[in-house]
Design a protein around this motif. Structure first.
Motif, PDB file in Angstrom:
ATOM      1  N   THR A  10      35.440  50.154  69.211  1.00  0.00           N
ATOM      2  CA  THR A  10      34.284  50.969  68.815  1.00  0.00           C
ATOM      3  C   THR A  10      34.761  52.023  67.826  1.00  0.00           C
ATOM      4  N   PRO A  11      34.032  52.175  66.736  1.00  0.00           N
ATOM      5  CA  PRO A  11      34.423  53.194  65.768  1.00  0.00           C
ATOM      6  C   PRO A  11      34.423  54.578  66.420  1.00  0.00           C
ATOM      7  N   ARG A  12      35.246  55.436  65.906  1.00  0.00           N
ATOM      8  CA  ARG A  12      35.466  56.758  66.478  1.00  0.00           C
ATOM      9  C   ARG A  12      34.191  57.618  66.553  1.00  0.00           C
ATOM     10  N   PRO A  13      33.335  57.739  65.547  1.00  0.00           N
ATOM     11  CA  PRO A  13      32.130  58.581  65.654  1.00  0.00           C
ATOM     12  C   PRO A  13      31.176  58.092  66.739  1.00  0.00           C
ATOM     13  N   GLN A  14      31.024  56.783  66.903  1.00  0.00           N
ATOM     14  CA  GLN A  14      30.126  56.273  67.941  1.00  0.00           C
ATOM     15  C   GLN A  14      30.690  56.571  69.319  1.00  0.00           C
ATOM     16  N   ARG A  15      31.974  56.493  69.481  1.00  0.00           N
ATOM     17  CA  ARG A  15      32.589  56.762  70.765  1.00  0.00           C
ATOM     18  C   ARG A  15      32.392  58.244  71.128  1.00  0.00           C
ATOM     19  N   ARG A  16      32.496  59.120  70.179  1.00  0.00           N
ATOM     20  CA  ARG A  16      32.270  60.548  70.434  1.00  0.00           C
ATOM     21  C   ARG A  16      30.826  60.798  70.845  1.00  0.00           C
ATOM     22  N   LEU A  17      29.887  60.114  70.241  1.00  0.00           N
ATOM     23  CA  LEU A  17      28.483  60.268  70.600  1.00  0.00           C
ATOM     24  C   LEU A  17      28.241  59.783  72.028  1.00  0.00           C
ATOM     25  N   LYS A  18      28.830  58.657  72.404  1.00  0.00           N
ATOM     26  CA  LYS A  18      28.715  58.155  73.777  1.00  0.00           C
ATOM     27  C   LYS A  18      29.318  59.160  74.756  1.00  0.00           C
ATOM     28  N   ASP A  19      30.471  59.683  74.421  1.00  0.00           N
ATOM     29  CA  ASP A  19      31.121  60.652  75.295  1.00  0.00           C
ATOM     30  C   ASP A  19      30.274  61.923  75.425  1.00  0.00           C
ATOM     31  N   PHE A  20      29.636  62.315  74.340  1.00  0.00           N
ATOM     32  CA  PHE A  20      28.780  63.508  74.374  1.00  0.00           C
ATOM     33  C   PHE A  20      27.619  63.324  75.349  1.00  0.00           C
ATOM     34  N   TRP A  21      26.944  62.196  75.306  1.00  0.00           N
ATOM     35  CA  TRP A  21      25.793  61.956  76.177  1.00  0.00           C
ATOM     36  C   TRP A  21      26.214  61.789  77.636  1.00  0.00           C
ATOM     37  N   ARG A  22      27.384  61.319  77.884  1.00  0.00           N
ATOM     38  CA  ARG A  22      27.861  61.143  79.260  1.00  0.00           C
ATOM     39  C   ARG A  22      28.465  62.422  79.834  1.00  0.00           C
TER      40      ARG A  22
END
Length: 189
Positions: free
Chosen positions: A6-18
């Motif tokens: 998973t690209p880095r920006p999408q992973r950060r967004l997922k981590d933010f919501w969780r």
């Protein structure tokens, strides 16, 4: 391995919501203004109710003090109005108005003001010698050929916070008491 693809920006967004850290702070920030408004409103309402109760105590007390004696002189009148001001403490007394009136009824039931004394209130007290209409005294309070003491008090409550109650609330109380030691309470100088 899927996280590595998973690209880095999408992973950060997922981590933010969780991420659940800080949820309490956000909830508190949403609820705090409502709680502050509720607290201020309750404080203002409680203070106004206390002022209203004190006004009722003033009207009944000053009327009772006059009804207990056969005469009212200047010194006693001043003492009674001072007592009324004292009962109102700690609220300011600048808007406190008190009125004591002796009303007599003749054999035909015509109600006349025998004497009238006021404190900080000229318009609220009927004048001496005034004939009162049937709407001033409630039915059954003043039978024919008797007298009654009418104690009136009013107070303009202004909230110190002015958050929920921005304008002045006016309270009015009237008590009727029969003289105890004589048929009428005489006004002497």
């Amino acid at each position: 391995m899927p996280d590595q693809l998973t690209p880095r920006p999408q992973r950060r967004l997922k981590d933010f919501w969780r991420d659940r850290r800080g949820v309490s702070a956000v909830e508190f920030a949403l609820i705090a203004p409502v709680l502050v408004i509720f607290y201020c409103g309750m404080a203002e309402l409680t203070q106004s109710m206390m002022a209203q109760r004190r006004l009722s105590n003033i009207a009944s007390s000053i009327g009772d003090l006059v009804a207990q004696s056969a005469q009212l002189n200047d010194a006693r009148k001043n003492d009674i109005f001072t007592i009324g001001n004292t009962i109102m403490a700690p609220f300011p007394t600048t808007s406190l108005r008190m009125c004591l009136v002796s009303i007599t009824s003749d054999a035909t039931g015509k109600d006349t003001v025998a004497w009238s004394e006021n404190h900080n209130s000229h318009a609220n007290c009927p004048a001496q010698g005034a004939v009162l209409g049937s709407t001033v005294i409630p039915v059954g309070v003043l039978p024919a050929s008797q007298s009654v003491i009418m104690a009136k008090a009013s107070y303009g409550y202004t909230s110190p916070i002015k958050f929920i109650l921005p304008s002045t609330l006016n309270f009015y109380r009237t008590f009727y008491l029969r003289p105890r030691k004589s048929e009428t309470v005489l006004r002497v100088n």
